[in-house]
Enzyme design. Structure first.
Site, mmCIF file in Angstrom:
data_model
loop_
_atom_site.group_PDB
_atom_site.id
_atom_site.type_symbol
_atom_site.label_atom_id
_atom_site.label_comp_id
_atom_site.label_asym_id
_atom_site.label_seq_id
_atom_site.Cartn_x
_atom_site.Cartn_y
_atom_site.Cartn_z
ATOM 1 N N GLU A 430 0.833 -1.218 0.000
ATOM 2 C CA GLU A 430 0.000 0.000 0.000
ATOM 3 C C GLU A 430 0.864 1.263 0.000
ATOM 4 O O GLU A 430 0.529 2.269 0.626
ATOM 5 C CB GLU A 430 -0.987 -0.032 1.178
ATOM 6 C CG GLU A 430 -2.005 -1.141 0.982
ATOM 7 C CD GLU A 430 -3.118 -1.167 2.016
ATOM 8 O OE1 GLU A 430 -3.372 -0.137 2.654
ATOM 9 O OE2 GLU A 430 -3.747 -2.221 2.150
HETATM 10 C C1 LIG Z 1 1.912 -9.850 1.251
HETATM 11 C C2 LIG Z 1 1.700 -8.935 0.090
HETATM 12 C C3 LIG Z 1 0.416 -8.537 -0.246
HETATM 13 C C4 LIG Z 1 0.210 -7.697 -1.353
HETATM 14 N N1 LIG Z 1 -1.079 -7.397 -1.740
HETATM 15 C C5 LIG Z 1 -1.272 -6.739 -2.923
HETATM 16 C C6 LIG Z 1 -2.595 -6.579 -3.461
HETATM 17 O O1 LIG Z 1 -3.591 -6.989 -2.861
HETATM 18 N N2 LIG Z 1 -2.729 -5.979 -4.668
HETATM 19 C C7 LIG Z 1 -1.662 -5.511 -5.368
HETATM 20 O O2 LIG Z 1 -1.842 -4.965 -6.450
HETATM 21 N N3 LIG Z 1 -0.401 -5.623 -4.869
HETATM 22 C C8 LIG Z 1 -0.181 -6.250 -3.685
HETATM 23 N N4 LIG Z 1 1.090 -6.418 -3.189
HETATM 24 C C9 LIG Z 1 2.199 -5.800 -3.888
HETATM 25 C C10 LIG Z 1 2.779 -4.623 -3.126
HETATM 26 O O3 LIG Z 1 1.899 -3.552 -3.201
HETATM 27 C C11 LIG Z 1 4.162 -4.350 -3.738
HETATM 28 O O4 LIG Z 1 5.031 -5.290 -3.145
HETATM 29 C C12 LIG Z 1 4.628 -2.955 -3.504
HETATM 30 O O5 LIG Z 1 3.892 -2.074 -4.290
HETATM 31 C C13 LIG Z 1 6.102 -2.779 -3.853
HETATM 32 O O6 LIG Z 1 6.367 -3.285 -5.120
HETATM 33 P P1 LIG Z 1 7.578 -4.299 -5.322
HETATM 34 O O7 LIG Z 1 7.527 -5.305 -4.239
HETATM 35 O O8 LIG Z 1 7.556 -4.783 -6.712
HETATM 36 O O9 LIG Z 1 8.869 -3.424 -5.066
HETATM 37 P P2 LIG Z 1 9.650 -2.534 -6.113
HETATM 38 O O10 LIG Z 1 8.765 -1.506 -6.702
HETATM 39 O O11 LIG Z 1 10.414 -3.404 -7.023
HETATM 40 O O12 LIG Z 1 10.652 -1.797 -5.125
HETATM 41 C C14 LIG Z 1 11.751 -2.466 -4.482
HETATM 42 C C15 LIG Z 1 12.358 -1.489 -3.499
HETATM 43 O O13 LIG Z 1 12.773 -0.296 -4.184
HETATM 44 C C16 LIG Z 1 12.128 0.847 -3.653
HETATM 45 N N5 LIG Z 1 11.812 1.762 -4.730
HETATM 46 C C17 LIG Z 1 11.080 1.532 -5.837
HETATM 47 N N6 LIG Z 1 11.007 2.640 -6.602
HETATM 48 C C18 LIG Z 1 11.722 3.592 -5.955
HETATM 49 C C19 LIG Z 1 12.021 4.956 -6.225
HETATM 50 N N7 LIG Z 1 11.556 5.596 -7.302
HETATM 51 N N8 LIG Z 1 12.771 5.638 -5.346
HETATM 52 C C20 LIG Z 1 13.234 5.039 -4.221
HETATM 53 N N9 LIG Z 1 12.989 3.764 -3.923
HETATM 54 C C21 LIG Z 1 12.233 3.042 -4.769
HETATM 55 C C22 LIG Z 1 10.869 0.292 -2.975
HETATM 56 O O14 LIG Z 1 10.418 1.131 -1.949
HETATM 57 C C23 LIG Z 1 11.386 -1.030 -2.438
HETATM 58 O O15 LIG Z 1 12.070 -0.813 -1.239
HETATM 59 C C24 LIG Z 1 1.316 -7.229 -2.092
HETATM 60 C C25 LIG Z 1 2.607 -7.621 -1.727
HETATM 61 C C26 LIG Z 1 2.806 -8.467 -0.674
HETATM 62 C C27 LIG Z 1 4.203 -8.917 -0.365
#
Ligand SMILES: Cc1cc2nc3c(=O)[nH]c(=O)nc-3n(C[C@H](O)[C@H](O)[C@H](O)COP(=O)(O)OP(=O)(O)OC[C@H]3O[C@@H](n4cnc5c(N)ncnc54)[C@H](O)[C@@H]3O)c2cc1C
Length: 627
Positions: A430
């Site tokens: 979120e």
């Molecule tokens: C248990 C669980 C439940 C979830 N439920 C849902 C759901 O119901 N629906 C849904 O759509 N998604 C869901 N998600 C997905 C969740 O919203 C994403 O994990 C989240 O948006 C982060 O995306 P990512 O994990 O791909 O990280 P990434 O975007 O790949 O980021 C990796 C790291 O880099 C950082 N980062 C990324 N971009 C930047 C930037 N521009 N500047 C600085 N730092 C940055 C991030 O903060 C993070 O620390 C869920 C995930 C989990 C693990």
């Protein structure tokens, strides 16, 4: 073991990603915002003080439901859920029977029709017992179909879906994809109109969709054909309500995590799924904005979950630090442990003030709370995590031991280990902490971009720059000097009694924050976007100031309500503000003197493999092939 530093080629450029995010932003500020004003150097206590009250009618309406929910939650065995990875059928059915799947759905559609704050109170009760049950309810109604349907659905859509959802049809929110995490511009799920124009044909795969493995309905974001606007391609993302039973919808994997063992989360594949045109939410191309606006209030669940976890932790340390005797006295009498407990109580008080205030403001209306909600999410999840970490430390070895193991040895099965595992994801989903910082920073400098953007941003025409210069001279001519002057000393805010000095500090610090944000813009210009550590410090100061103001306002309310509790509340707010002021001073001091540049340089060296020698002395992990 060797690594190479081949840089992955991005599918979407940084400019493109920014453009998509900007297009999805809510551009207007039609209602006042306490935090936006704070970043502009103005303390508008009138927007949060007197601390709003929930209407007695709403309290009375919510009470019977909350009582039933509490009774049901007493039957939940969270350790058993953690062990089995399943929420028992009777608990899910029980939740459906009392209306817990339709808390905010209006009564005319079969829901309970309760307010945002009543919903948050319910989530707090659930979170105090089990994180997986929280995920089930909140993925369904904080971000799943009910919330965007309420905000953007047509009357026909509401009549079609709300009654089912209120009765317990489970819903999910599907935005994330393997290549789409924080940056939705790279979305690969597509939808194109069928030849007869009656359906959208959906193809793609969504990742980590909470409730996805058991959902009846999903909100799915997908890319629809781009539009040409003034000769430029504009990417379109559209939101659809999709029936999980529709041919072509397939759950391909149930995901498992370090915590939330019974979360029904999975990958969902869509193969030529025919979605009726009438199932488009809000309109073609508005899907990303819908997702972001949904999250603006959807995010308020997480701050109360953090409050619930912190309350449980305080209860645990209160018992344990009294009971456990080491070196001749209870560990709570040792200064190192006492410091943690004192800070925990003060932080919990402020966290609750933040969450409750946001809920009350959402309920009262008349204010734009997108920044307050974002700070609440960021602040409470980070503070909650620190509280859990400290609780684990106070519990010593027992903090690291599972509740089942403690129980088997005949000890009190305080579930700190599980709480920690369940909680960690709150800093990621979120809106991760990093993305929340960026979101808040973008909104916080919005006024400056509006006024001076044409002057500092590259690629502007001469005419635009000149107009920007005139605008800047007119605005900053009065704004900048006024951020230096202003009386924020005794006797201002005297009504806050012993907390008045803290409120005065917030006012002075807000002006300093605004000046510093402006100086950062002048110093870095368009490069400020890349100086995330600078931006993040500014955001953190804003977060602390909001927390202080909320804590002082809440303490004042408690004092007026009930003098005995009120005195305790003032003491907690005072301690919180003292500690927050120290943090603010450090953030300000580090703003211009820091090690950001050398740290960034070393990080790039690491990424290029120049420090791979540091990784020597390990055995390669089985099943992991290194590039
Ligand atoms: C248990 C669980 C439940 C979830 N439920 C849902 C759901 O119901 N629906 C849904 O759509 N998604 C869901 N998600 C997905 C969740 O919203 C994403 O994990 C989240 O948006 C982060 O995306 P990512 O994990 O791909 O990280 P990434 O975007 O790949 O980021 C990796 C790291 O880099 C950082 N980062 C990324 N971009 C930047 C930037 N521009 N500047 C600085 N730092 C940055 C991030 O903060 C993070 O620390 C869920 C995930 C989990 C693990």
């Amino acid at each position: 073991m060797t690594t190479t530093a081949a840089e992955p080629r991005p599918k979407v450029s940084a400019d493109e990603a920014r453009e998509v995010a900007e297009a999805a932003r809510e551009q207007e500020w039609s209602q006042p915002s306490f935090v936006r004003e704070l970043f502009l150097g103005s303390l508008r206590m009138d927007l949060i003080h007197p601390y709003p009250e929930q209407s007695p009618e709403e309290v009375a309406r919510a009470q019977p439901f909350l009582a039933k929910l509490e009774a049901l939650l007493r039957t939940v065995d969270a350790d058993a859920i953690d062990r089995s990875g399943e929420i028992p059928r009777e608990i899910v059915d029980g939740l459906k029977a009392i209306g817990a799947f339709g808390i905010k759905i209006p009564t005319e559609y079969g829901g309970l029709g309760l307010s945002q704050l009543s919903y948050m109170k319910a989530i707090q009760l659930v979170s105090s017992v089990d994180g997986s049950v929280t995920a089930l309810l909140s993925a369904h109604q904080s971000i799943g179909v009910p919330q965007p349907l309420k905000l953007f659905g047509t009357e026909e859509q509401k009549r079609r879906f709300f009654p089912r959802l209120a009765k317990g049809a489970v819903s999910a929110f599907a935005l994330t994809e393997p290549n789409v995490g924080s940056d939705p511009a790279a979305m690969e799920t597509t939808a194109v109109l069928s030849e007869d124009g009656q359906h959208w044909i959906l193809n793609g795969e969504k990742l980590w969709c909470t409730n996805g493995t058991i959902a009846d309905l999903l909100v799915v974001m997908a890319r629809t054909p781009s539009k040409m606007v003034r000769g430029k391609e504009k990417k379109q993302i559209t939101a659809f309500i999709v029936e999980a039973t529709a041919p072509g919808v397939e759950v391909t994997h149930r995901c498992h995590f370090m915590g939330l063992k019974a979360i029904y989360n999975g990958t969902v594949r869509f193969t030529n799924v025919a979605v009726p045109r009438d199932n488009v939410l809000w309109g073609e191309g508005k899907g990303l904005k819908l997702a972001l606006v949904t999250l603006n209030t959807g995010r308020l669940t997480l701050p109360v979950s953090a409050v619930a976890a912190a309350k449980r932790c305080l209860q645990i340390v209160r018992h344990w630090a009294n009971e456990r005797v080491q070196w001749g006295k209870p560990i709570g009498k040792h200064d190192a442990i006492a410091q943690k407990i004192g800070a925990m109580a003060a932080n919990l008080f402020a966290m609750e003030a933040i969450a409750e205030l946001c809920g009350l403001m959402a309920e009262r209306g008349g204010a734009d709370i997108r920044l307050e909600a974002a700070i609440a999410k960021l602040y409470n999840s980070e503070a909650g995590w620190r509280i859990i970490d400290d609780t684990l430390q106070v519990r010593g070895g027992r903090g690291y031991e599972t509740a089942d193991s403690l129980r088997a040895r005949g000890e009190t099965p305080w579930p700190v280990e599980r709480i920690m595992r369940d909680f960690r994801i709150n800093l990621i989903f979120e809106g991760s902490s990093e993305i929340m910082h960026l979101f808040i920073a973008r909104e916080a400098v919005d006024k400056h971009l509006e006024v001076a953007g044409a002057v500092v941003m590259p690629g502007k025409a001469v005419g635009e720059r000149l107009a920007g210069l005139v605008r800047s001279a007119l605005f900053y001519g009065w704004w900048y000097p006024s951020r230096w002057i202003g009386w924020s000393w005794w006797p201002k805010y005297g009504a806050f009694g012993p907390l008045a000095p803290h409120v005065r500090f917030v006012e002075r610090a807000a002006r300093r924050l605004a000046r510093n944000a402006f100086h950062a813009m002048l110093r870095f210009g368009p490069r400020l976007e890349q100086r995330q550590s600078v931006l993040f410090r500014l955001v953190d100061v804003g977060g602390e100031l909001f927390a202080m103001a909320a804590a002082c306002s809440r303490a004042r309310r408690e004092l007026l309500r009930e003098p005995e509790t009120g005195r305790h509340a003032v003491a907690l707010a005072d301690l919180f503000c003292r500690q927050a002021r120290a943090r603010v001073r450090v953030k300000f001091a580090n703003l211009w003197r820091n090690e950001d540049v050398p740290t960034y340089r070393v990080a790039q060296e690491v990424l290029r493999g120049e420090h791979v020698w540091l990784e020597r002395g390990m055995v390669d992990l089985r099943g992991i092939t290194l590039r």
